[in-house]
Design an enzyme around this catalytic site. Structure first.
Site, PDB file in Angstrom:
ATOM      1  N   GLU A  32      -4.396  -4.308  -4.099  1.00 36.90           N
ATOM      2  CA  GLU A  32      -4.261  -2.885  -4.419  1.00 36.90           C
ATOM      3  C   GLU A  32      -4.850  -2.588  -5.792  1.00 36.90           C
ATOM      4  O   GLU A  32      -5.582  -1.608  -5.976  1.00 36.90           O
ATOM      5  CB  GLU A  32      -2.793  -2.455  -4.380  1.00 36.90           C
ATOM      6  CG  GLU A  32      -2.230  -2.267  -2.995  1.00 36.90           C
ATOM      7  CD  GLU A  32      -2.890  -1.124  -2.243  1.00 36.90           C
ATOM      8  OE1 GLU A  32      -3.315  -0.137  -2.880  1.00 36.90           O
ATOM      9  OE2 GLU A  32      -2.997  -1.221  -1.010  1.00 36.90           O
ATOM     10  N   CYS A  69       0.827  -1.211   0.000  1.00 35.57           N
ATOM     11  CA  CYS A  69       0.000   0.000   0.000  1.00 35.57           C
ATOM     12  C   CYS A  69       0.859   1.256   0.000  1.00 35.57           C
ATOM     13  O   CYS A  69       0.754   2.099  -0.894  1.00 35.57           O
ATOM     14  CB  CYS A  69      -0.944  -0.008   1.193  1.00 35.57           C
ATOM     15  SG  CYS A  69      -1.972   1.474   1.313  1.00 35.57           S
TER      16      CYS A  69
END
Length: 224
Positions: A205, A135
């Protein structure tokens, strides 16, 4: 090979695909529908709340001083950066507690957070840290790439989002170096767990952009 080299090689389609996803390309162009950006912000609020908790949990549980320090630094950076920016967006866009409560957590957001918590239960602290890395690393790389390219979204909200992630390179390098070291010091089983945890998070993601772009919801019932 270093841990970071291994995982970047294994996640290349998802990592590079993020830069080309229409959520990001339309955000840069200023054409992303605000409805999708609002949905992203609400889902990201759920994600970041748990992301911060995970940093704190790893810092609390680990016996590795450098990892505890890194997790505390990450948590502080998150509180001072992204979480404050999100609160500002919510205020500007009129996203209140009622809307937050009435918007169901999307499947992708739920599964991504659950994946990271699972590492605390089934693996160990540095495997969990590996699941947290994609992230911050991906967002920092996106921010740096767009800022260095001189991207200026005509939508001021989208431009503010871009600028949030433009200066995190040194912090990411420090975290990557630590995980490379822990990988080298780990057993083969633990190394495999670190790689798997990172790869799944990197895939999630990419799925997060798609979730927001499609305004993803849970299925409403069985099909006949």
């Amino acid at each position: 090979m270093l841990f970071t080299e291994i995982v970047r090689a294994q996640t290349k389609p998802y990592w590079e695909g993020s830069f080309l996803h229409p959520f990001l390309t339309e955000l840069q162009a200023g054409t992303l529908p605000m409805e999708k950006f609002r949905y992203y912000l609400i889902q990201d609020c759920y994600y970041l709340t748990h992301f911060a908790r995970l940093y704190a949990l790893v810092a609390e549980r680990t016996a590795i001083p450098e990892l505890a320090e890194q997790m505390r630094e990450n948590g502080a950076h998150l509180a001072e950066g992204e979480l404050q920016v999100r609160a500002h967006f919510f205020q500007q866009l009129g996203i209140d507690e009622k809307e937050l409560q009435e918007t169901a957590i999307a499947p992708t957001a739920y599964h991504y957070v659950s994946h990271m918590y699972r590492q605390l239960v089934e693996a160990n602290d540095w495997v969990t840290a590996a699941s947290l890395l994609p992230c911050s690393w991906l967002y920092a790389e996106i921010g740096q790439t767009l800022v260095q390219a001189g991207i200026q979204s005509p939508n001021p909200y989208y431009q503010q989002w871009i600028e949030t992630y433009g200066g995190e390179e040194s912090a990411i390098a420090k975290e990557c170096a630590l995980l490379n070291r822990l990988y080298q010091e780990s057993s083969q089983e633990q190394q495999e767990q670190m790689v798997t945890a990172f790869v799944i998070s990197a895939k999630m993601e990419y799925a997060f952009w798609e979730m927001a772009y499609q305004l993803e919801e849970w299925p409403t019932g069985m099909r006949r």
